[in-house]
Design a protein around this motif. Structure first.
Motif, PDB file in Angstrom:
ATOM      1  N   UNK A 131      38.757  47.421  41.104  1.00 46.67           N
ATOM      2  CA  UNK A 131      38.027  46.837  39.981  1.00 46.67           C
ATOM      3  C   UNK A 131      36.802  47.665  39.589  1.00 46.67           C
ATOM      4  N   UNK A 132      36.687  48.865  40.139  1.00 50.39           N
ATOM      5  CA  UNK A 132      35.501  49.679  39.825  1.00 50.39           C
ATOM      6  C   UNK A 132      35.600  50.204  38.394  1.00 50.39           C
ATOM      7  N   UNK A 133      34.554  50.027  37.579  1.00 49.91           N
ATOM      8  CA  UNK A 133      34.604  50.442  36.173  1.00 49.91           C
ATOM      9  C   UNK A 133      34.866  51.943  36.018  1.00 49.91           C
ATOM     10  N   UNK A 134      35.843  52.277  35.187  1.00 47.43           N
ATOM     11  CA  UNK A 134      36.139  53.665  34.887  1.00 47.43           C
ATOM     12  C   UNK A 134      37.127  54.328  35.817  1.00 47.43           C
ATOM     13  N   UNK A 135      37.391  53.711  36.969  1.00 52.16           N
ATOM     14  CA  UNK A 135      38.347  54.290  37.914  1.00 52.16           C
ATOM     15  C   UNK A 135      39.769  53.865  37.541  1.00 52.16           C
ATOM     16  N   UNK A 136      40.735  54.616  38.064  1.00 55.22           N
ATOM     17  CA  UNK A 136      42.140  54.268  37.870  1.00 55.22           C
ATOM     18  C   UNK A 136      42.467  53.148  38.851  1.00 55.22           C
ATOM     19  N   UNK A 137      42.071  51.933  38.463  1.00 59.25           N
ATOM     20  CA  UNK A 137      42.217  50.776  39.330  1.00 59.25           C
ATOM     21  C   UNK A 137      43.400  49.904  38.948  1.00 59.25           C
ATOM     22  N   UNK A 138      43.407  48.699  39.473  1.00 62.80           N
ATOM     23  CA  UNK A 138      44.517  47.771  39.261  1.00 62.80           C
ATOM     24  C   UNK A 138      44.729  47.562  37.761  1.00 62.80           C
ATOM     25  N   UNK A 139      45.931  47.796  37.251  1.00 61.02           N
ATOM     26  CA  UNK A 139      46.170  47.675  35.806  1.00 61.02           C
ATOM     27  C   UNK A 139      45.885  46.266  35.288  1.00 61.02           C
ATOM     28  N   UNK A 140      45.157  46.214  34.153  1.00 61.82           N
ATOM     29  CA  UNK A 140      44.762  44.935  33.565  1.00 61.82           C
ATOM     30  C   UNK A 140      44.826  45.019  32.046  1.00 61.82           C
ATOM     31  N   UNK A 141      44.965  43.871  31.414  1.00 58.85           N
ATOM     32  CA  UNK A 141      44.871  43.782  29.966  1.00 58.85           C
ATOM     33  C   UNK A 141      43.408  43.820  29.553  1.00 58.85           C
TER      34      UNK A 141
END
Length: 475
Positions: free
Chosen positions: A78-88
């Protein structure tokens, strides 16, 4: 500043001036010759940092801190800007894993605040099941196959409380800033790497073998040419193939391997030694360096010391040029060994000690976790050979020359740490059978694979050295 302590007749952190001048000349020529090369990256290739070749030589001490068994999405999804968990755009998670016990109902990752996790199996078969050909949807299936009680019977007894809202086992969990605040603070201030892949699709022991040797193998005998790649071997040694400490020894570069306080450092030739205290000892799964034959042949077992020795050296400004710091079980963040909170505090204390060190101004700290521990990650690992890469793990670069708030998107693995060490201290020498004085039978040179990114991209050697970030270990 106090004098560096002696290990086997020479002082840690020192080489002769003549040797340093000769080595520097070799390194500069090698760097100039390779300045036009560009490392490959998934997507657009990132250029070499413009301040090469001189900048890397501002780094005089490299410290690699290795923790246990967490995936990138588990800590930084959930870190902003990182390639994290895909979300809408509205924040709703768009990925899920089927639960075979619940009619293959597809269950998404979920937020958790508790600090004691169970994780999942993290062997090579489990990794391949988790990845499932790139679908990244086998994590729950692996826990069920393992027979974990609350995965097999997700709503019985206290499992409803232990599992996620849909019955997910905790391999599907993720944390937010408030849960692991210091790790997120380091990412804010320094560099977060969101494509650091474990070096192999297996567990802790081969990952730590890769940490210093870029390989894991089984050997028929003590001849380094008798070895064959293997990440399922559970032997604690001797490891006959060549590791980077042999190259460091030949070049007169000092190194240290620091382990938990309960670890017995000396014992008869049989390895591993019985621990002094199992709670604080580094497991032999993590403490692989005593198993390397080169360490014994080069009479460098004395370079293996306790973390307390590391803290003393940091305080006194006498750290060796290259250090690895391996946790004891209590501080490891390994899901099977209690709460992760002691590990969060332990890492913070280490980094605070390095920030207070006289050597901070010329230091690079690489912080990572050795494998994914069975926890969910959504990025398919890159394949470089039949041993890896493995799943993504969290990784950060902390240094007075680290870019501020930078997310490093290049494809990396622990091989990139070795490449950085080799470029800085060894004139670009690689763990390459064609050039090593002690050749072994490894099939490829991992530091040279085209897809491997460049750790130097995390640094800005033109900036003024920045102050350390001192944090509360109990946050």
């Amino acid at each position: 500043m106090s004098k560096a302590p002696k290990i086997h007749g020479r002082r840690i952190g020192t080489t002769s001036p003549g040797h340093r001048r000769a080595l520097l000349a070799i390194v500069v020529l090698a760097a100039l010759a390779s300045a036009a090369l560009t490392p490959a990256e998934e997507g657009d290739p990132a250029p070499r940092p413009p301040n090469r070749p001189g900048g890397i030589f501002k780094i005089k001490n490299i410290v690699i801190i290795v923790q246990e068994n967490r995936s990138f999405d588990h800590y930084f999804g959930m870190y902003p800007g990182a390639d994290g968990i895909p979300r809408r755009p509205d924040g709703k998670i768009t990925v899920c894993n089927p639960h075979p016990v619940l009619n293959n109902k597809c269950l998404p990752p979920y937020h958790v605040r508790k600090y004691h996790n169970h994780g999942g199996p993290h062997t090579q078969p489990a990794s391949r099941r988790d990845v499932n050909g790139g679908k990244m949807d086998g994590f729950i299936r692996s826990v069920v196959k393992q027979g974990a009680k609350c995965a097999v019977k997700p709503f019985e007894g206290d499992c409803k409380r232990k599992n996620g809202p849909g019955g997910q086992p905790d391999v599907m969990t993720y944390y937010r800033r408030a849960d692991i605040p210091n790790y997120w603070a380091y990412a804010d201030e320094f560099v977060l790497q969101d494509r650091m892949f474990a070096p192999t699709d297996s567990w802790s022991l081969p990952a730590h073998q890769f940490l210093t040797s870029a390989w894991a193998a089984t050997c028929k005998n003590l001849n380094p040419m008798s070895c064959t790649g293997n990440v399922r071997n559970r032997s604690y040694g001797p490891y006959a193939w060549t590791d980077i400490t042999h190259l460091l020894f030949e070049a007169g570069v000092s190194w240290g391997w620091y382990v938990g306080e309960g670890t017995r450092l000396t014992c008869p030739e049989i390895w591993p030694c019985d621990p002094i205290d199992k709670r604080t000892a580094s497991s032999p799964w993590f403490n692989t360096q005593p198993g390397f034959l080169t360490v014994r042949q080069n009479d460098q077992l004395g370079n293996i010391q306790h973390v307390s020795d590391f803290l003393d050296a940091a305080r006194d400004g006498t750290l060796p040029e290259v250090s690895w710091v391996i946790p004891g079980l209590r501080d490891s963040e390994h899901p099977a060994h209690g709460s992760m909170q002691p590990g969060h505090a332990y890492v913070t204390r280490l980094i605070n000690a390095l920030g207070n060190s006289p050597q901070w101004r010329n230091m690079a700290i690489f912080l990572t976790w050795d494998d994914w521990g069975g926890f969910y990650d959504h990025v398919k690992p890159m394949k470089v050979d039949n041993l890896g890469y493995g799943m993504r793990v969290p990784a950060m670069v902390i240094s007075p020359f680290a870019k501020k708030g930078f997310i490093h998107h290049q494809t990396l693995s622990f091989d990139a740490y070795l490449k950085f060490i080799e470029d800085r201290f060894l004139g670009g020498q690689r763990l390459d059978p064609a050039t090593m004085s002690r050749p072994d039978s490894r099939p490829i040179v991992r530091e040279n694979v085209p897809i491997l990114g460049d750790m130097e991209l995390a640094f800005d050697f033109n900036q003024l050295p920045r102050a350390p970030l001192m944090l509360d270990p109990e946050a």
